[in-house]
Scaffold this active site. Structure first.
Site, PDB file in Angstrom:
ATOM      1  N   GLU A  28      19.951  77.402 -17.720  1.00  0.00           N
ATOM      2  CA  GLU A  28      20.782  78.609 -17.552  1.00  0.00           C
ATOM      3  C   GLU A  28      20.580  79.614 -18.693  1.00  0.00           C
ATOM      4  OE1 GLU A  28      24.728  77.903 -16.053  1.00  0.00           O
ATOM      5  OE2 GLU A  28      24.145  75.978 -15.214  1.00  0.00           O
TER       6      GLU A  28
ATOM      7  N   TYR B  32      29.136  80.322 -21.019  1.00  0.00           N
ATOM      8  CA  TYR B  32      28.539  78.977 -21.171  1.00  0.00           C
ATOM      9  C   TYR B  32      27.073  79.096 -21.569  1.00  0.00           C
ATOM     10  CZ  TYR B  32      26.041  74.744 -19.738  1.00  0.00           C
ATOM     11  OH  TYR B  32      25.198  73.658 -19.702  1.00  0.00           O
TER      12      TYR B  32
ATOM     13  N   LYS C  27      25.067  78.075 -25.063  1.00  0.00           N
ATOM     14  CA  LYS C  27      23.955  77.125 -25.114  1.00  0.00           C
ATOM     15  C   LYS C  27      22.705  77.804 -25.704  1.00  0.00           C
ATOM     16  CE  LYS C  27      23.809  73.421 -23.811  1.00  0.00           C
ATOM     17  NZ  LYS C  27      24.152  72.136 -24.526  1.00  0.00           N
TER      18      LYS C  27
HETATM   19  P1  NAD Z   1      30.190  66.829 -19.506  1.00  0.00           P
HETATM   20  O1  NAD Z   1      31.137  67.975 -19.559  1.00  0.00           O
HETATM   21  O2  NAD Z   1      30.251  65.871 -18.368  1.00  0.00           O
HETATM   22  O3  NAD Z   1      30.330  65.960 -20.848  1.00  0.00           O
HETATM   23  C1  NAD Z   1      30.464  66.527 -22.120  1.00  0.00           C
HETATM   24  C2  NAD Z   1      30.898  65.450 -23.098  1.00  0.00           C
HETATM   25  O4  NAD Z   1      30.979  66.033 -24.403  1.00  0.00           O
HETATM   26  C3  NAD Z   1      32.270  64.863 -22.780  1.00  0.00           C
HETATM   27  O5  NAD Z   1      32.246  63.464 -22.904  1.00  0.00           O
HETATM   28  C4  NAD Z   1      33.164  65.479 -23.857  1.00  0.00           C
HETATM   29  O6  NAD Z   1      34.290  64.660 -24.209  1.00  0.00           O
HETATM   30  C5  NAD Z   1      32.196  65.628 -25.018  1.00  0.00           C
HETATM   31  N1  NAD Z   1      32.603  66.675 -25.978  1.00  0.00           N
HETATM   32  C6  NAD Z   1      32.991  67.949 -25.690  1.00  0.00           C
HETATM   33  N2  NAD Z   1      33.310  68.596 -26.830  1.00  0.00           N
HETATM   34  C7  NAD Z   1      33.070  67.726 -27.854  1.00  0.00           C
HETATM   35  C8  NAD Z   1      33.196  67.813 -29.255  1.00  0.00           C
HETATM   36  N3  NAD Z   1      33.629  68.936 -29.849  1.00  0.00           N
HETATM   37  N4  NAD Z   1      32.874  66.734 -30.014  1.00  0.00           N
HETATM   38  C9  NAD Z   1      32.445  65.588 -29.417  1.00  0.00           C
HETATM   39  N5  NAD Z   1      32.338  65.441 -28.095  1.00  0.00           N
HETATM   40  C10 NAD Z   1      32.632  66.494 -27.308  1.00  0.00           C
HETATM   41  O7  NAD Z   1      28.753  67.491 -19.620  1.00  0.00           O
HETATM   42  P2  NAD Z   1      27.359  67.023 -18.995  1.00  0.00           P
HETATM   43  O8  NAD Z   1      27.230  67.599 -17.645  1.00  0.00           O
HETATM   44  O9  NAD Z   1      27.207  65.570 -19.197  1.00  0.00           O
HETATM   45  O10 NAD Z   1      26.344  67.799 -19.939  1.00  0.00           O
HETATM   46  C11 NAD Z   1      25.837  67.193 -21.127  1.00  0.00           C
HETATM   47  C12 NAD Z   1      24.870  68.143 -21.803  1.00  0.00           C
HETATM   48  O11 NAD Z   1      23.804  68.469 -20.903  1.00  0.00           O
HETATM   49  C13 NAD Z   1      25.508  69.486 -22.187  1.00  0.00           C
HETATM   50  O12 NAD Z   1      24.971  69.879 -23.426  1.00  0.00           O
HETATM   51  C14 NAD Z   1      25.065  70.442 -21.086  1.00  0.00           C
HETATM   52  O13 NAD Z   1      24.997  71.749 -21.562  1.00  0.00           O
HETATM   53  C15 NAD Z   1      23.683  69.886 -20.774  1.00  0.00           C
HETATM   54  N6  NAD Z   1      23.189  70.130 -19.409  1.00  0.00           N
HETATM   55  C16 NAD Z   1      23.955  69.831 -18.328  1.00  0.00           C
HETATM   56  C17 NAD Z   1      23.449  70.015 -17.040  1.00  0.00           C
HETATM   57  C18 NAD Z   1      24.259  69.635 -15.826  1.00  0.00           C
HETATM   58  O14 NAD Z   1      23.803  69.868 -14.685  1.00  0.00           O
HETATM   59  N7  NAD Z   1      25.428  69.022 -15.962  1.00  0.00           N
HETATM   60  C19 NAD Z   1      22.148  70.518 -16.873  1.00  0.00           C
HETATM   61  C20 NAD Z   1      21.398  70.808 -18.007  1.00  0.00           C
HETATM   62  C21 NAD Z   1      21.910  70.599 -19.265  1.00  0.00           C
HETATM   63  P1  TYD Z   2      28.107  74.228 -10.684  1.00  0.00           P
HETATM   64  O1  TYD Z   2      28.113  72.820 -10.203  1.00  0.00           O
HETATM   65  O2  TYD Z   2      29.348  74.779 -11.306  1.00  0.00           O
HETATM   66  O3  TYD Z   2      26.847  74.377 -11.657  1.00  0.00           O
HETATM   67  P2  TYD Z   2      26.213  75.724 -12.350  1.00  0.00           P
HETATM   68  O4  TYD Z   2      27.144  76.863 -12.196  1.00  0.00           O
HETATM   69  O5  TYD Z   2      26.082  75.275 -13.765  1.00  0.00           O
HETATM   70  O6  TYD Z   2      24.908  75.932 -11.657  1.00  0.00           O
HETATM   71  O7  TYD Z   2      27.738  75.176  -9.457  1.00  0.00           O
HETATM   72  C1  TYD Z   2      26.527  75.036  -8.737  1.00  0.00           C
HETATM   73  C2  TYD Z   2      26.444  76.183  -7.760  1.00  0.00           C
HETATM   74  O8  TYD Z   2      27.493  76.033  -6.792  1.00  0.00           O
HETATM   75  C3  TYD Z   2      26.668  77.542  -8.391  1.00  0.00           C
HETATM   76  O9  TYD Z   2      25.833  78.498  -7.723  1.00  0.00           O
HETATM   77  C4  TYD Z   2      28.119  77.854  -8.109  1.00  0.00           C
HETATM   78  C5  TYD Z   2      28.364  77.171  -6.780  1.00  0.00           C
HETATM   79  N1  TYD Z   2      29.740  76.654  -6.550  1.00  0.00           N
HETATM   80  C6  TYD Z   2      30.402  76.965  -5.373  1.00  0.00           C
HETATM   81  O10 TYD Z   2      29.906  77.700  -4.507  1.00  0.00           O
HETATM   82  N2  TYD Z   2      31.659  76.460  -5.185  1.00  0.00           N
HETATM   83  C7  TYD Z   2      32.277  75.651  -6.108  1.00  0.00           C
HETATM   84  O11 TYD Z   2      33.436  75.219  -5.904  1.00  0.00           O
HETATM   85  C8  TYD Z   2      31.562  75.339  -7.307  1.00  0.00           C
HETATM   86  C9  TYD Z   2      32.177  74.460  -8.360  1.00  0.00           C
HETATM   87  C10 TYD Z   2      30.281  75.855  -7.477  1.00  0.00           C
END
Ligand code: NAD
Ligand code: TYD
Length: 352
Positions: free
Chosen positions: A135, A158, A162
């Site tokens: 992103e 967000y 990042k």
């Molecule tokens: P998540 O929100 O599920 O988990 C985040 C974790 O970080 C939680 O366990 C939370 O308690 C902990 N946390 C938050 N603030 C904290 C702090 N100040 N100190 C210590 N711990 C803290 O997130 P996720 O989806 O598992 O994402 C993990 C990483 O991967 C993030 O850096 C996110 O930006 C990155 N990422 C996520 C996706 C995705 O699709 N979810 C894709 C690419 C990258």
């Molecule tokens: P999301 O899972 O929040 O991931 P990101 O915004 O980090 O890509 O959303 C994925 C896609 O789905 C995004 O285009 C927003 C859309 N979305 C909906 O249409 N409805 C919803 O309730 C949510 C949570 C996301």
């Protein structure tokens, strides 16, 4: 590597990564999971692991923004590798209130870098791996891909937070020669995904026959990757990738949101014994997310060619695994929804 600090290991990707390393690699050292346990952090994601690996897996409740806490933990376990997953991760929340994102994602990463800089000043064989997202690259039109060289152009608080943390990590490499690596990954899905994100939200709403909120025209495109494939990519980069480099990781699997929601309706109907189109009546187009990025698509040739990584499941297989996991783990979701998450939803979503 003998002692790896995983920050944010109680979240979705962090917990899957810890499970992957302990169960599926030949790593023999310790894993220390440092997590603040925000609304998104759930130690129960790793209950089985903490029992099975009680001599190698350790949990510390701490905040990456707290220098002394992080430093004490780094010294206590003689940490030689940091993998920074900890973050505020939900775009919608960053729109409602960006402050926590600035604090954890930017200041928290800075703080970790500072502790590493101090403790690892004269030490070889150390590594700071930063987990980031596609992103940061902004939004694509109908064609084209994000490459490692694509200029950053974040659009949400967000992604801006990042992007900022990625720049800080790179700056510590160039300025202080801290050994760093980065990975920028596309949207993950799979078990333990917090049910505010698109796929688990839709699965649970279909199960409970609640409306399926699709933002805008539903034609925004995301590139979906099974979470265990992200874990295998991170492990390869940490163990074999080049220091100072960033690697894109993606599913090569683009779906329009509406196409995906329709498909989920069909698969859920299959599992729950309903007619193919039964759940589609729940689809509800709602007001668009402000600044909603139109399309993400990752080019991941670098990690494939350089490190030999590839995805292990296709989307249909990964989604079936995920749906089955949510059907088998409804208590996990119910527990989450009865707590702080539910309060936040009630407070913020009523306003829209
Ligand atoms: P998540 O929100 O599920 O988990 C985040 C974790 O970080 C939680 O366990 C939370 O308690 C902990 N946390 C938050 N603030 C904290 C702090 N100040 N100190 C210590 N711990 C803290 O997130 P996720 O989806 O598992 O994402 C993990 C990483 O991967 C993030 O850096 C996110 O930006 C990155 N990422 C996520 C996706 C995705 O699709 N979810 C894709 C690419 C990258
Ligand atoms: P999301 O899972 O929040 O991931 P990101 O915004 O980090 O890509 O959303 C994925 C896609 O789905 C995004 O285009 C927003 C859309 N979305 C909906 O249409 N409805 C919803 O309730 C949510 C949570 C996301």
């Amino acid at each position: 590597m003998k002692s790896i600090l995983i920050t944010g290991g109680c979240g979705f990707i962090g917990s899957n990564f810890i499970r992957y390393v302990l169960e599926k690699t030949n790593y023999k050292g310790n894993i220390i999971n440092l997590d603040k346990l925000t609304y998104a952090g759930n130690p129960k994601n790793l209950t089985d692991i903490s029992k099975k690996y009680e001599n190698r897996y350790f949990f510390e409740k701490a905040d990456i923004c707290n220098f002394q806490q992080v430093k004490d933990i780094m010294i206590k376990y003689d940490i030689d590798t940091i993998i920074n997953f900890a973050a505020e991760s939900h775009v919608d929340r960053s729109i409602f209130g960006p402050k926590d994102f600035i604090e954890t994602n930017i200041f928290g990463t800075f703080n970790l870098l500072e502790v590493a800089r101090e403790l690892w000043k004269d030490r070889d064989g150390v590594l700071f791996h930063h987990i980031s997202t596609d992103e940061v690259f902004g939004s694509l039109g109908d064609t084209g891909y994000f490459y490692e060289t694509t200029p950053y152009d974040p659009r949400s608080p967000y992604s801006a937070s990042k992007a900022s943390s990625d720049h800080l990590v790179n700056s510590y490499y160039h300025t202080y020669h801290l050994p760093v690596k980065l990975s920028n990954c596309s949207n993950n899905y799979g078990p333990y995904h917090f049910p505010e994100k698109l796929i688990p939200l839709m699965i649970m709403n279909i199960l409970n026959e609640k409306p399926l909120p699709v933002y805008g025209d539903g034609k925004n495109v995301r590139d979906w990757l099974f979470v265990e494939d992200h874990a295998s990519a991170i492990w390869l980069i940490v163990t074999k990738g080049r220091v100072g480099e960033s690697y894109n990781v993606g599913g090569e699997n683009e779906w329009e949101n509406i196409q995906l929601v329709n498909y989920l309706c069909e698969r859920m109907a299959f599992y729950l014994g309903k007619e193919k189109d039964y759940y589609k009546k729940l689809i509800n187009f709602v007001k668009d997310r402000p600044g909603h990025d139109r399309r993400y698509a990752i080019n991941c040739d670098k990690i494939k060619n350089e490190l030999g990584w590839k995805q292990s499941v296709n989307f249909e297989q990964g989604l079936d695994l995920t749906i089955k996991w949510y059907l088998d783990n409804q208590e996990w979701v119910k527990e989450i929804q009865s707590g702080e998450y539910k309060n936040w939803i009630d407070k913020n979503y009523q306003k829209r």
